[in-house]
Write a protein that holds these residues in place. Structure first.
Motif, PDB file in Angstrom:
ATOM      1  N   PHE A  57       6.174  10.785  43.525  1.00 13.54           N
ATOM      2  CA  PHE A  57       6.479  10.793  42.091  1.00 13.54           C
ATOM      3  C   PHE A  57       5.191  10.449  41.337  1.00 13.54           C
ATOM      4  N   ALA A  58       4.356  11.484  41.207  1.00 11.56           N
ATOM      5  CA  ALA A  58       2.970  11.279  40.798  1.00 11.56           C
ATOM      6  C   ALA A  58       2.830  10.717  39.392  1.00 11.56           C
ATOM      7  N   ASN A  59       3.808  10.983  38.513  1.00 10.37           N
ATOM      8  CA  ASN A  59       3.693  10.537  37.120  1.00 10.37           C
ATOM      9  C   ASN A  59       4.509   9.291  36.824  1.00 10.37           C
ATOM     10  N   ALA A  60       5.133   8.738  37.848  1.00  8.21           N
ATOM     11  CA  ALA A  60       6.095   7.655  37.603  1.00  8.21           C
ATOM     12  C   ALA A  60       5.467   6.277  37.692  1.00  8.21           C
ATOM     13  N   GLN A  61       6.000   5.374  36.865  1.00  7.93           N
ATOM     14  CA  GLN A  61       5.736   3.958  37.083  1.00  7.93           C
ATOM     15  C   GLN A  61       6.757   3.464  38.110  1.00  7.93           C
ATOM     16  N   HIS A  62       6.292   2.736  39.122  1.00  5.05           N
ATOM     17  CA  HIS A  62       7.174   2.221  40.156  1.00  5.05           C
ATOM     18  C   HIS A  62       7.430   0.741  39.880  1.00  5.05           C
ATOM     19  N   LEU A  63       8.690   0.324  40.000  1.00  5.36           N
ATOM     20  CA  LEU A  63       9.064  -1.048  39.643  1.00  5.36           C
ATOM     21  C   LEU A  63       9.896  -1.687  40.747  1.00  5.36           C
ATOM     22  N   MET A  64       9.523  -2.922  41.116  1.00  2.00           N
ATOM     23  CA  MET A  64      10.263  -3.650  42.156  1.00  2.00           C
ATOM     24  C   MET A  64      10.408  -5.114  41.709  1.00  2.00           C
ATOM     25  N   GLY A  65      11.523  -5.735  42.080  1.00  2.62           N
ATOM     26  CA  GLY A  65      11.697  -7.149  41.751  1.00  2.62           C
ATOM     27  C   GLY A  65      10.537  -7.977  42.299  1.00  2.62           C
ATOM     28  N   GLY A  66      10.106  -8.991  41.554  1.00  7.89           N
ATOM     29  CA  GLY A  66       8.934  -9.776  41.930  1.00  7.89           C
ATOM     30  C   GLY A  66       9.086 -10.477  43.268  1.00  7.89           C
ATOM     31  N   ASP A  67      10.272 -11.060  43.526  1.00 10.80           N
ATOM     32  CA  ASP A  67      10.478 -11.774  44.795  1.00 10.80           C
ATOM     33  C   ASP A  67      10.479 -10.801  45.972  1.00 10.80           C
ATOM     34  N   GLU A  68      11.046  -9.636  45.747  1.00  8.47           N
ATOM     35  CA  GLU A  68      11.105  -8.634  46.817  1.00  8.47           C
ATOM     36  C   GLU A  68       9.689  -8.161  47.176  1.00  8.47           C
ATOM     37  N   LEU A  69       8.916  -7.887  46.157  1.00 15.69           N
ATOM     38  CA  LEU A  69       7.540  -7.422  46.398  1.00 15.69           C
ATOM     39  C   LEU A  69       6.718  -8.508  47.095  1.00 15.69           C
ATOM     40  N   ALA A  70       6.882  -9.751  46.641  1.00 21.28           N
ATOM     41  CA  ALA A  70       6.112 -10.845  47.240  1.00 21.28           C
ATOM     42  C   ALA A  70       6.466 -10.998  48.718  1.00 21.28           C
ATOM     43  N   TYR A  71       7.755 -10.887  49.047  1.00 17.08           N
ATOM     44  CA  TYR A  71       8.185 -11.065  50.439  1.00 17.08           C
ATOM     45  C   TYR A  71       7.581  -9.994  51.347  1.00 17.08           C
TER      46      TYR A  71
END
Ligand SMILES: [Zn+2]
Length: 303
Positions: free
Chosen positions: A147-161
């Motif tokens: 998804f070349a034009n997309a901003q990708h978003l993930m919960g902060g705790d999930e990303l940190a883990y």
């Protein structure tokens, strides 16, 4: 000349036709006024019994599967991605399995194609959590973002883990490939990937709801248009049989089964009290329906 993207699209399309006898995709839709929700099939998983049922009492599980009619399909749960379209935003919740997780999954390119949406049209990819069937589809066969034009978003705790170097050392052996796969994709996404917190309005119409247990930072979402609402559950309620009949049971598919059960019970209360439409990643009939109370258990009403 065959372009890279054309080649990827074609192989995904052909694979899907061969495996499924010509059925290209499935989708369900609900209109929220100024917003449209569409669920798209990424195919299905083929799970070992141990992942779903682990140490649960075998006779009790068989009884629930028989009563709910789920015996034949329990180990092959569907994967439903959700597309939210409103006011120019094209938001994809989770990215599917991609080309390298399981042959029965990773069918999103064909489903998007049939829906008339190109990967380049997607403005945001929002993750419930970083398991393979939700995250691995962000990269193509060439390890480039789909998804070349997309901003990708993930919960902060999930990303940190999943980005922590400790995770691979401390996670159970059967989940080590999940950890390595998530860390690699998070690293490649780099600054295309941003984080959000609990109870945050991340995009107009979309608010995050922290629902931990299945993974440490699992997120659900409340989605509102001007005439309706949908609650996106992700894997916080992971199936329509054991989880609906006995939400209090510890689910082996949850990384922290005790927290997962607490989250699940709270969600069942909230969703039946609100009588809100829900969409579940592994729930049947495209994943869109309503949870209804039935005595001391719950039923899935896909109508
Ligand atoms: Zn999961």
């Amino acid at each position: 000349m065959v372009t890279r993207r054309g080649f990827v699209g074609q192989t995904a399309f052909l694979g899907f036709t061969l495996l499924n006898g010509g059925r290209l995709w499935s989708a369900t839709e609900t209109d929220l006024g100024d917003a449209m929700i569409t669920t798209l099939s990424d195919g299905h998983l083929s799970l070992p019994e141990s992942f779903l049922f682990g140490d649960l009492d075998r006779d009790a599980v068989e009884r629930v599967l028989g009563e709910t009619g789920a015996s034949a399909r329990a180990l092959e749960p569907p994967c439903n991605l959700t597309l939210f379209r409103a006011n120019g935003a094209v938001v994809l919740f989770d990215a599917g399995s991609g080309p390298s997780f399981m042959p029965s999954a990773g069918k999103l390119p064909a489903a998007l194609n049939a829906a008339g949406v190109s990967a380049e049209d997607v403005t945001h990819v929002v993750f419930t959590h970083a398991h393979p069937d939700h995250l691995w589809g962000v990269l193509d066969d060439f390890d480039e973002p789909v998804f070349a034009n997309a901003q990708h978003l993930m919960g902060g705790d999930e990303l940190a883990y999943w980005s922590s170097p400790d995770t691979l050392e401390t996670i159970s052996p059967e989940r080590q490939s999940f950890a390595a796969g998530a860390a690699r994709r998070i690293e490649i996404l780099g600054d295309r990937l941003a984080t959000f917190d609990d109870a945050e309005r991340i995009i107009p119409g979309i608010t995050s709801v922290m629902t931990p247990g299945h993974t440490p930072g699992h997120m659900s979402f409340e989605i509102a248009g001007d005439t309706g609402r949908v609650f996106l559950i992700g894997d916080a309620i992971g199936n329509d049989h054991v989880a609906f009949a006995h939400p209090e049971w510890h689910a082996p598919a949850d990384q922290d089964p005790e927290t997962g059960a607490r989250t699940r019970l709270a969600l069942f209360e909230r969703l039946t009290e609100d009588d809100v439409q829900a969409v579940g990643f592994h729930l049947p009939s495209g994943g869109l329906g309503r949870i209804v109370r039935s005595g001391d258990r719950f039923d899935w009403d896909a109508g």
